[in-house]
Design a protein around this motif. Structure first.
Motif, PDB file in Angstrom:
ATOM      1  N   SER A   1     -17.022  36.697  35.471  1.00  0.00           N
ATOM      2  CA  SER A   1     -17.092  35.253  35.692  1.00  0.00           C
ATOM      3  C   SER A   1     -18.507  34.767  35.968  1.00  0.00           C
ATOM      4  O   SER A   1     -19.281  35.434  36.652  1.00  0.00           O
ATOM      5  N   HIS A   2     -18.784  33.573  35.463  1.00  0.00           N
ATOM      6  CA  HIS A   2     -20.053  32.917  35.767  1.00  0.00           C
ATOM      7  C   HIS A   2     -19.913  32.013  36.983  1.00  0.00           C
ATOM      8  O   HIS A   2     -20.889  31.410  37.428  1.00  0.00           O
ATOM      9  N   GLY A   3     -18.716  31.864  37.486  1.00  0.00           N
ATOM     10  CA  GLY A   3     -18.465  31.044  38.659  1.00  0.00           C
ATOM     11  C   GLY A   3     -16.974  31.006  38.924  1.00  0.00           C
ATOM     12  O   GLY A   3     -16.181  31.534  38.144  1.00  0.00           O
ATOM     13  N   TYR A   4     -16.599  30.373  40.037  1.00  0.00           N
ATOM     14  CA  TYR A   4     -15.175  30.286  40.358  1.00  0.00           C
ATOM     15  C   TYR A   4     -14.871  28.960  41.034  1.00  0.00           C
ATOM     16  O   TYR A   4     -15.742  28.337  41.637  1.00  0.00           O
ATOM     17  N   ILE A   5     -13.603  28.543  40.897  1.00  0.00           N
ATOM     18  CA  ILE A   5     -13.131  27.365  41.618  1.00  0.00           C
ATOM     19  C   ILE A   5     -12.076  27.807  42.624  1.00  0.00           C
ATOM     20  O   ILE A   5     -11.372  28.808  42.408  1.00  0.00           O
ATOM     21  N   ILE A   6     -11.994  27.052  43.730  1.00  0.00           N
ATOM     22  CA  ILE A   6     -11.038  27.374  44.789  1.00  0.00           C
ATOM     23  C   ILE A   6     -10.109  26.185  44.989  1.00  0.00           C
ATOM     24  O   ILE A   6     -10.499  25.194  45.612  1.00  0.00           O
ATOM     25  N   PRO A   7      -8.888  26.252  44.484  1.00  0.00           N
ATOM     26  CA  PRO A   7      -7.926  25.212  44.826  1.00  0.00           C
ATOM     27  C   PRO A   7      -7.456  25.409  46.266  1.00  0.00           C
ATOM     28  O   PRO A   7      -7.262  26.533  46.717  1.00  0.00           O
ATOM     29  N   THR A   8      -7.278  24.305  46.985  1.00  0.00           N
ATOM     30  CA  THR A   8      -6.731  24.414  48.335  1.00  0.00           C
ATOM     31  C   THR A   8      -5.897  23.192  48.666  1.00  0.00           C
ATOM     32  O   THR A   8      -6.208  22.084  48.214  1.00  0.00           O
ATOM     33  N   VAL A   9      -4.849  23.406  49.450  1.00  0.00           N
ATOM     34  CA  VAL A   9      -4.112  22.290  50.032  1.00  0.00           C
ATOM     35  C   VAL A   9      -4.915  21.860  51.257  1.00  0.00           C
ATOM     36  O   VAL A   9      -5.413  22.715  51.993  1.00  0.00           O
ATOM     37  N   PRO A  10      -5.092  20.553  51.488  1.00  0.00           N
ATOM     38  CA  PRO A  10      -5.921  20.143  52.622  1.00  0.00           C
ATOM     39  C   PRO A  10      -5.136  20.194  53.944  1.00  0.00           C
ATOM     40  O   PRO A  10      -4.770  19.163  54.506  1.00  0.00           O
ATOM     41  N   ASP A  11      -4.864  21.411  54.420  1.00  0.00           N
ATOM     42  CA  ASP A  11      -4.286  21.567  55.752  1.00  0.00           C
ATOM     43  C   ASP A  11      -4.940  22.780  56.422  1.00  0.00           C
ATOM     44  O   ASP A  11      -5.702  23.505  55.787  1.00  0.00           O
ATOM     45  N   PHE A  12      -4.632  23.008  57.699  1.00  0.00           N
ATOM     46  CA  PHE A  12      -5.347  24.031  58.462  1.00  0.00           C
ATOM     47  C   PHE A  12      -5.151  25.425  57.893  1.00  0.00           C
ATOM     48  O   PHE A  12      -6.101  26.172  57.666  1.00  0.00           O
ATOM     49  N   MET A  13      -3.898  25.783  57.651  1.00  0.00           N
ATOM     50  CA  MET A  13      -3.618  27.155  57.212  1.00  0.00           C
ATOM     51  C   MET A  13      -4.229  27.451  55.851  1.00  0.00           C
ATOM     52  O   MET A  13      -4.685  28.558  55.599  1.00  0.00           O
TER      53      MET A  13
END
Ligand SMILES: Nc1ncnc2c1ncn2[C@@H]1O[C@H](COP(=O)(O)OP(=O)(O)OP(=O)(O)O)[C@@H](O)[C@H]1O
Ligand SMILES: [Mg+2]
Length: 286
Positions: free
Chosen positions: A166-178
């Motif tokens: 990979s030349h880079g990566y994306i990080i999906p996240t739900v916007p909550d604490f956990m």
């Protein structure tokens, strides 16, 4: 040269696979990009999303998934191995009628067992277990504008194979604490891996996923990430992907007429399309 990007987060169920699939379909249908999807997750979600279970089973029974590539390394069944990239490569895979130009290297449930064996190489192990995917992808990546790698929710040897190319990566996240808790850790682990193998694998950005604008915590957390991300040198995509029953239903392998039909008419498709434009802009300007 293809832009090769992994989708990754140690947290499960945050929308990695859904976002990877949507980026590929929208880049191909709306922007004329040639896209290769690589499904590295033994859960095979992306594979089934794109080709359905019956087709997957057919591929699995005939040694045309990535399980064969990795099995060749631990259980040589012929001198050159059984994996044949031309046979494994599935062309024009999306069930959406308007999407062409998306190809797939399928995953397999068999990878669950094989990945453990990759970690305990026998005396006859010939190759660096982190380079196995790279040696195949380099044969075909020139045919694509983008290669998107969907990773499982861990940093297993399979994920490392994806990061390696990979030349880079994306990080999906739900916007909550956990969900956001482990982001710093995943970034530092990837940075260390990149240093170890002597390449640069930058974070391209954080994608706010399953966003519920009516939930105060989601709003505050998303705004906070957007603010602090800049300090951390982590881009946070402007487009937030809403939590929506239509996006969940998009996972069904169906005869979809259009992308709007698959992802939803009430702003869901538009959010994914805006994310795609932002994504291509960032990747192609870096
Ligand atoms: N924006 C959304 N709104 C509603 N449901 C969603 C959304 N995005 C994904 N989902 C659903 O949530 C579940 C998890 O999504 P997905 O498989 O994309 O996450 P993942 O991060 O790839 O999971 P895993 O870590 O298991 O690989 C799936 O059932 C999917 O259909
Ligand atoms: Mg997934």
């Amino acid at each position: 040269m293809a832009h090769i990007v992994s989708t990754i987060n140690l947290k499960g169920g945050v929308g990695k696979t859904t976002i990877t699939a949507a980026l590929a379909e929208i880049m191909a249908a709306e922007h004329g990009k040639r896209v290769l999807l690589v499904d590295l997750d033994p859960q095979t979600n992306l594979t089934v999303y794109m080709i359905g279970e019956a087709h997957w089973k057919d591929l699995n029974d005939s040694d045309r998934t990535l399980a064969t590539l990795f099995r060749d390394a631990v259980e040589p069944r012929s001198a050159d191995g059984l994996f044949d990239i031309d046979a494994a490569l599935q062309r024009d895979v999306s069930p959406v009628r308007t999407v062409t130009q998306v190809d797939l290297l399928a995953s397999s449930l068999d990878l669950i067992d094989i990945q453990d064996r990759l970690l305990a190489p026998s005396g006859e192990f010939l190759h660096d277990p982190v380079e196995l995917l790279a040696r195949q992808i380099e044969k075909i990546s020139g045919n694509y504008d983008y290669v998107l790698v969907d990773c499982p929710p861990n940093l297993s040897i399979l994920t490392l194979n994806g990061l390696r190319i990979s030349h880079g990566y994306i990080i999906p996240t739900v916007p909550d604490f956990m969900s956001t808790y482990g982001i710093a850790q995943v970034r530092s682990r990837i940075a260390k891996f990149a240093t170890d193998v002597g390449v640069d694998i930058p974070a391209i950005g954080l994608v706010i996923s399953k966003y519920r604008s009516e939930v105060t915590l989601h709003q505050q957390m998303a705004d906070y990430l957007q603010r602090t991300g800049q300090d951390d040198g982590l881009h946070v995509f402007e487009s937030r992907i809403p939590e929506s029953g239509d996006i969940a239903a998009a996972a069904e392998f169906n005869d979809w007429g259009t992308l709007r039909q698959r992802y939803g008419y009430k702003g869901q498709y538009d959010a994914l399309a805006a994310l795609t434009v932002e994504f291509m802009h960032l990747v192609e300007s870096s």
